[in-house]
Design a protein around this motif. Sequence first.
Motif, PDB file in Angstrom:
ATOM      1  N   THR A 457     -67.091   2.082  20.204  1.00 25.11           N
ATOM      2  CA  THR A 457     -68.590   1.513  21.611  1.00 25.11           C
ATOM      3  C   THR A 457     -68.553   0.135  20.725  1.00 25.11           C
ATOM      4  OG1 THR A 457     -68.988   3.588  21.098  1.00 25.11           O
ATOM      5  CG2 THR A 457     -71.243   2.257  20.851  1.00 25.11           C
ATOM      6  N   VAL A 458     -69.423  -1.064  22.062  1.00 24.58           N
ATOM      7  CA  VAL A 458     -69.524  -2.227  21.612  1.00 24.58           C
ATOM      8  C   VAL A 458     -71.428  -2.165  21.860  1.00 24.58           C
ATOM      9  CG1 VAL A 458     -69.798  -4.449  22.073  1.00 24.58           C
ATOM     10  CG2 VAL A 458     -67.418  -2.517  22.150  1.00 24.58           C
ATOM     11  N   LEU A 459     -71.682  -1.722  22.696  1.00 23.22           N
ATOM     12  CA  LEU A 459     -72.759  -1.286  22.535  1.00 23.22           C
ATOM     13  C   LEU A 459     -73.155   0.079  23.538  1.00 23.22           C
ATOM     14  CD1 LEU A 459     -73.931  -4.545  25.691  1.00 23.22           C
ATOM     15  CD2 LEU A 459     -73.884  -4.257  22.644  1.00 23.22           C
ATOM     16  N   ALA A 460     -74.701  -0.138  22.480  1.00 22.55           N
ATOM     17  CA  ALA A 460     -75.258   1.391  23.081  1.00 22.55           C
ATOM     18  C   ALA A 460     -76.870   1.514  23.218  1.00 22.55           C
ATOM     19  CB  ALA A 460     -74.919   2.842  22.563  1.00 22.55           C
ATOM     20  N   PRO A 462     -80.233   0.460  22.398  1.00 18.79           N
ATOM     21  CA  PRO A 462     -80.851   0.188  23.187  1.00 18.79           C
ATOM     22  C   PRO A 462     -80.852  -0.546  24.134  1.00 18.79           C
ATOM     23  CG  PRO A 462     -82.379  -0.542  21.338  1.00 18.79           C
ATOM     24  CD  PRO A 462     -81.007  -0.137  20.964  1.00 18.79           C
ATOM     25  N   ALA A 463     -79.894  -1.204  24.004  1.00 20.00           N
ATOM     26  CA  ALA A 463     -78.793  -2.345  24.573  1.00 20.00           C
ATOM     27  C   ALA A 463     -79.526  -1.710  26.427  1.00 20.00           C
ATOM     28  CB  ALA A 463     -77.682  -2.261  24.531  1.00 20.00           C
ATOM     29  N   ASP A 464     -79.236  -2.872  27.371  1.00 16.95           N
ATOM     30  CA  ASP A 464     -79.522  -2.499  29.064  1.00 16.95           C
ATOM     31  C   ASP A 464     -77.935  -1.888  29.119  1.00 16.95           C
ATOM     32  OD1 ASP A 464     -81.912  -3.482  29.098  1.00 16.95           O
ATOM     33  OD2 ASP A 464     -80.715  -5.784  29.666  1.00 16.95           O
ATOM     34  N   SER A 465     -77.345  -1.748  28.664  1.00 14.55           N
ATOM     35  CA  SER A 465     -75.926  -0.641  30.176  1.00 14.55           C
ATOM     36  C   SER A 465     -74.709  -0.366  28.278  1.00 14.55           C
ATOM     37  CB  SER A 465     -74.878  -1.595  30.351  1.00 14.55           C
ATOM     38  OG  SER A 465     -74.775  -2.448  29.843  1.00 14.55           O
ATOM     39  N   GLY A 466     -74.383   0.767  28.499  1.00 12.35           N
ATOM     40  CA  GLY A 466     -73.367   1.134  27.488  1.00 12.35           C
ATOM     41  C   GLY A 466     -71.595   0.295  27.521  1.00 12.35           C
ATOM     42  N   LEU A 467     -71.175   0.129  26.694  1.00 14.35           N
ATOM     43  CA  LEU A 467     -70.232  -0.727  26.628  1.00 14.35           C
ATOM     44  C   LEU A 467     -68.898  -0.342  25.629  1.00 14.35           C
ATOM     45  CD1 LEU A 467     -68.605  -3.275  28.083  1.00 14.35           C
ATOM     46  CD2 LEU A 467     -69.349  -4.561  25.495  1.00 14.35           C
ATOM     47  N   ILE A 468     -68.492   0.074  25.916  1.00 12.43           N
ATOM     48  CA  ILE A 468     -66.968   0.735  25.327  1.00 12.43           C
ATOM     49  C   ILE A 468     -65.787   0.135  25.660  1.00 12.43           C
ATOM     50  CG2 ILE A 468     -66.339   2.105  27.359  1.00 12.43           C
ATOM     51  CD1 ILE A 468     -66.889   3.587  23.889  1.00 12.43           C
ATOM     52  N   ARG A 469     -64.853   0.088  24.597  1.00 17.40           N
ATOM     53  CA  ARG A 469     -64.039  -0.922  24.481  1.00 17.40           C
ATOM     54  C   ARG A 469     -62.273   0.291  24.907  1.00 17.40           C
ATOM     55  NH1 ARG A 469     -63.531  -1.417  19.279  1.00 17.40           N
ATOM     56  NH2 ARG A 469     -64.767  -3.211  19.512  1.00 17.40           N
ATOM     57  N   ILE A 470     -61.972  -0.130  26.205  1.00 16.89           N
ATOM     58  CA  ILE A 470     -60.547   0.843  26.636  1.00 16.89           C
ATOM     59  C   ILE A 470     -59.118   0.026  25.687  1.00 16.89           C
ATOM     60  CG2 ILE A 470     -59.466   0.803  28.711  1.00 16.89           C
ATOM     61  CD1 ILE A 470     -62.518   2.085  28.785  1.00 16.89           C
ATOM     62  N   ASP A 471     -58.977  -1.375  25.932  1.00 19.58           N
ATOM     63  CA  ASP A 471     -57.904  -1.644  25.770  1.00 19.58           C
ATOM     64  C   ASP A 471     -58.107  -1.620  24.026  1.00 19.58           C
ATOM     65  OD1 ASP A 471     -55.161  -2.394  24.790  1.00 19.58           O
ATOM     66  OD2 ASP A 471     -55.118  -2.713  26.387  1.00 19.58           O
ATOM     67  N   GLU A 472     -57.983  -1.778  23.057  1.00 17.97           N
ATOM     68  CA  GLU A 472     -57.336  -2.305  21.352  1.00 17.97           C
ATOM     69  C   GLU A 472     -56.930  -3.621  21.426  1.00 17.97           C
ATOM     70  OE1 GLU A 472     -57.785   0.064  18.287  1.00 17.97           O
ATOM     71  OE2 GLU A 472     -58.991   1.068  19.181  1.00 17.97           O
ATOM     72  N   ASN A 473     -56.037  -4.009  22.218  1.00 12.67           N
ATOM     73  CA  ASN A 473     -55.082  -4.864  22.280  1.00 12.67           C
ATOM     74  C   ASN A 473     -56.003  -6.246  23.221  1.00 12.67           C
ATOM     75  OD1 ASN A 473     -52.448  -4.218  21.075  1.00 12.67           O
ATOM     76  ND2 ASN A 473     -52.015  -2.560  22.508  1.00 12.67           N
ATOM     77  N   THR A 474     -55.711  -5.603  23.944  1.00  9.66           N
ATOM     78  CA  THR A 474     -56.684  -6.662  24.957  1.00  9.66           C
ATOM     79  C   THR A 474     -57.568  -7.116  25.304  1.00  9.66           C
ATOM     80  OG1 THR A 474     -57.235  -5.772  26.382  1.00  9.66           O
ATOM     81  CG2 THR A 474     -54.770  -6.453  26.580  1.00  9.66           C
ATOM     82  N   GLY A 475     -59.224  -6.294  24.683  1.00  7.59           N
ATOM     83  CA  GLY A 475     -60.124  -6.126  24.009  1.00  7.59           C
ATOM     84  C   GLY A 475     -60.880  -5.950  25.648  1.00  7.59           C
ATOM     85  N   ARG A 476     -60.276  -5.145  26.626  1.00  9.03           N
ATOM     86  CA  ARG A 476     -60.606  -4.941  27.451  1.00  9.03           C
ATOM     87  C   ARG A 476     -61.524  -3.833  27.570  1.00  9.03           C
ATOM     88  NH1 ARG A 476     -59.157  -5.550  32.670  1.00  9.03           N
ATOM     89  NH2 ARG A 476     -57.628  -6.998  32.776  1.00  9.03           N
ATOM     90  N   GLY A 477     -62.929  -3.902  28.338  1.00  6.47           N
ATOM     91  CA  GLY A 477     -63.574  -2.551  28.445  1.00  6.47           C
ATOM     92  C   GLY A 477     -64.384  -2.751  29.633  1.00  6.47           C
ATOM     93  N   LYS A 586     -65.565  -8.929  22.744  1.00  4.91           N
ATOM     94  CA  LYS A 586     -65.710  -9.824  21.963  1.00  4.91           C
ATOM     95  C   LYS A 586     -67.079 -10.857  22.792  1.00  4.91           C
ATOM     96  CE  LYS A 586     -61.956  -9.864  19.214  1.00  4.91           C
ATOM     97  NZ  LYS A 586     -60.594 -11.351  18.855  1.00  4.91           N
ATOM     98  N   ARG A 587     -66.253 -11.087  24.084  1.00  7.68           N
ATOM     99  CA  ARG A 587     -67.752 -11.587  24.688  1.00  7.68           C
ATOM    100  C   ARG A 587     -68.678 -11.360  24.754  1.00  7.68           C
ATOM    101  NH1 ARG A 587     -63.001 -13.929  26.535  1.00  7.68           N
ATOM    102  NH2 ARG A 587     -63.089 -12.977  29.018  1.00  7.68           N
ATOM    103  N   ARG A 588     -69.343  -9.800  24.869  1.00  3.58           N
ATOM    104  CA  ARG A 588     -70.913  -9.008  25.548  1.00  3.58           C
ATOM    105  C   ARG A 588     -72.069  -9.394  24.768  1.00  3.58           C
ATOM    106  NH1 ARG A 588     -72.109  -9.872  20.885  1.00  3.58           N
ATOM    107  NH2 ARG A 588     -72.350  -7.878  19.373  1.00  3.58           N
ATOM    108  N   ILE A 589     -73.148  -9.725  25.816  1.00  2.93           N
ATOM    109  CA  ILE A 589     -73.939  -9.891  25.308  1.00  2.93           C
ATOM    110  C   ILE A 589     -74.966  -8.801  24.611  1.00  2.93           C
ATOM    111  CG2 ILE A 589     -76.264 -11.590  26.645  1.00  2.93           C
ATOM    112  CD1 ILE A 589     -74.557 -11.793  28.627  1.00  2.93           C
ATOM    113  N   PRO A 590     -75.669  -9.195  23.877  1.00  3.25           N
ATOM    114  CA  PRO A 590     -76.593  -8.080  22.927  1.00  3.25           C
ATOM    115  C   PRO A 590     -77.882  -8.236  23.760  1.00  3.25           C
ATOM    116  CG  PRO A 590     -75.876 -10.252  21.592  1.00  3.25           C
ATOM    117  CD  PRO A 590     -75.113 -10.114  22.848  1.00  3.25           C
ATOM    118  N   THR A 591     -78.225  -7.215  23.021  1.00  3.68           N
ATOM    119  CA  THR A 591     -80.270  -7.746  23.617  1.00  3.68           C
ATOM    120  C   THR A 591     -80.783  -8.180  23.068  1.00  3.68           C
ATOM    121  OG1 THR A 591     -79.876  -5.432  25.010  1.00  3.68           O
ATOM    122  CG2 THR A 591     -81.880  -5.391  23.830  1.00  3.68           C
ATOM    123  N   GLY A 592     -80.882  -8.023  21.863  1.00  6.64           N
ATOM    124  CA  GLY A 592     -81.569  -8.489  20.403  1.00  6.64           C
ATOM    125  C   GLY A 592     -82.010  -9.758  20.479  1.00  6.64           C
ATOM    126  N   ILE A 593     -82.759 -11.118  20.350  1.00 10.55           N
ATOM    127  CA  ILE A 593     -82.559 -12.370  20.098  1.00 10.55           C
ATOM    128  C   ILE A 593     -82.048 -12.592  18.337  1.00 10.55           C
ATOM    129  CG2 ILE A 593     -84.240 -13.283  21.705  1.00 10.55           C
ATOM    130  CD1 ILE A 593     -85.955 -13.433  19.832  1.00 10.55           C
TER     131      ILE A 593
END
Length: 762
Positions: A457-460, A462-477, A586-593
Amino acid sequence: MTETLVIDTTARAADTPETPQPYRELGLAEDEYARIREILGRRPTDAELAMYSVMWSEHCSYKSSKKHLRYFGETTTPEMKAKMLAGIGENAGVVDIGDGWAVTFKVESHNHPSYVEPYQGAATGVGGIVRDILAMGARPLAVADALRFGPADAPDTRRVLPGVVAGVAGYGNCLGLPNIGGEVVFDPSYAGNPLVNAMCVGAMRTEDLHLAFASGTGNKIILFGARTGLDGIGGVSVLASDTFSGEESAGGRKKLPSVQVGDPFTEKVLIECCLELFAKKLVVGIQDLGGAGLSCATSELAAAGDGGMHIELDRVPLRATGMTPAEILSSESQERMCAVVDPSQVDEFMAICRKWDVIATEIGEVTDGEHLVIDWHGETVVDVPPRTVAHQGPVYDRPVVRPSTQDGLQSDGTAGLARPSSPEEIRETVLRVISSPNQAAKDFVTEQYDRYVRGNTVLAQPADSGLIRIDENTGRGVAVSTDCNSRFVYLDPYLGTQLALAESYRNVATSGAMPLAVTNCLNFGAPTDPGVMWQFEQAVHGLADGCAQLGIPVTGGNVSFFNQTGDTAILPTPVVGVLGVLDDVKRRIPTGIGAEAGETLLLLGETHDELDGSVWAQVAHDHLGGRPPKVDLERERLLAEILVAGSRDGMISAAHDLSDGGLAQTLVETVLVGQCGARVVLDEDADPFVQLFSESSGRVLVAVPRTEELRFTEMCTARGLPWRRTGVVDPESDSLEIQGLTTFPLTELREAWEGTLPKLFA
């Protein structure tokens, strides 16, 4: 002395054409029953009547919605289909996300069972959608839930909500699936009819895709998983009677409640067993057993195949004695799958099931005929053309009439409502809005879910959307979001549904992911109400047209009708789920400043005086009327492209969309999630109230490092996206300052935002 049970065979049905049958009690209309007799050339047996009644139910056949749902296909272009590997009509939609990966996702309703028995209704809703994903050949990776209840302070909400949340948590947590997103909404229209919409997302290699069909004469039909019991009969498929002959079934025991009973530990080993079967290429076709149980699995597998099917029903493993064929076929007992297997691979299939301690039984085979034939102890109890059961149910052209009250509703806007004008009034309004049940923090709910199990889990929330890593080698999510402002849909079903699409699309983009595909869960009142059907038709067209404009396909979904108490329907609630892809999480955008002092806060998009249907109107005046905000889907697409580019190039350190509650809500959530202060400057030439509480769409608040501000704003300007410098991040501060208006200590905001739900439900 016990009475001998007489089984209704096809031969007996042919010989006794005038035998009365309780088709009305099973939800069939007189003309539907007559059509079944015409198809068969005789009266149906009890088992056949059970099959047709559940498969021709609204839930399974889409008989009132099918006419309108065709519009999705009419508006889907070849370009939109290009990335789809499976779409509408399959257990779940599947899209190609690149590098040999495919993702499958879907959302389904379990509304009525969750009112009757909140824990099991919600739990089995999660279990059912997980098996839909599994049946496509994918490993389930994460779940999300869109929940709606009556007034937060109502006694029945205090009964239903804790049970539903515990059911979602109990099943998902035991499966080891993170819950990464969703909604919790309160409204009086959901009193007596909560909505429990469960989503699941899974991933697989593209070559591992499996579909539900039974082909290959001589291939074996294997039922595996839990035993079949009396629980769930009459569940989602609305099988209304205990038996076909009285209140008690064979053997003198009553059926269990019509809500299914879930066992997540059985489902957990079933998942691992299925994945090993898939990996060893031992499955020709597969179908999960959810709504309508074996009636659905056998008829749909046979209907999608190239021949017929023969089933020996007395081989089905049971956990109750004396079950009739009709009961076995109608049972919705959970954690069961049905597979089509080549005869040469049956032994290996069974060995893997034994390894996982999963009960597996060969119950039949694919034939070269055209009928689904089901025997019971050597006598035929079902002999039907399978497509007439699974795909050729009645299709209704229900009356569609715009309600006479719609003009009055839309003319009753908020222009005449008193608005706060002084700094003190605005300050009080901010606190009232953020502490209202719909806008307050949902930690009381989400902390009962395991959001980070398995570590991908990368984002959950109260983030605007949930983000899950699919491929641990490339980081695709992949990112997923579900959204629907039913108040907007009520005011204008077409535009309101497009606003739901726009918000879900924007939420995915706010994480840095590019939106790729859509699923939906369309929750409405009774289709026999012409006004409800007008809302439904408008919503379907709004969603289909919006997806066509954005260039992303609807891959599947669910329709849930009859959501009403008495004659009062729920607010129309077309929940829209959007899935997006991020090449590297790794390039995900978080919600909190809070990453860096002095970062600039930029408001992207334009703010207009759009307060009809808003949170402010609800909280301050208990008002619902007027017209929803305008939607500009081309602007939404541009905004998404800029957010994705900003993520890719490291220009954005935080982002949060503006929706319910407007800029005021977004500012409060941004500083509290980031645990960081900020100074905000409003436009002195515009009304501060409108700036803070308008719910204009197409807006996002972003934090941009000082070193990237010029590059980012030049990109926005060059591409025609309006932006405004709104403030600065101040990690040293413990307050949110709206200059010239008021200052909120973070402790005061946190107490208001986080305190509401625990006080109501703890």
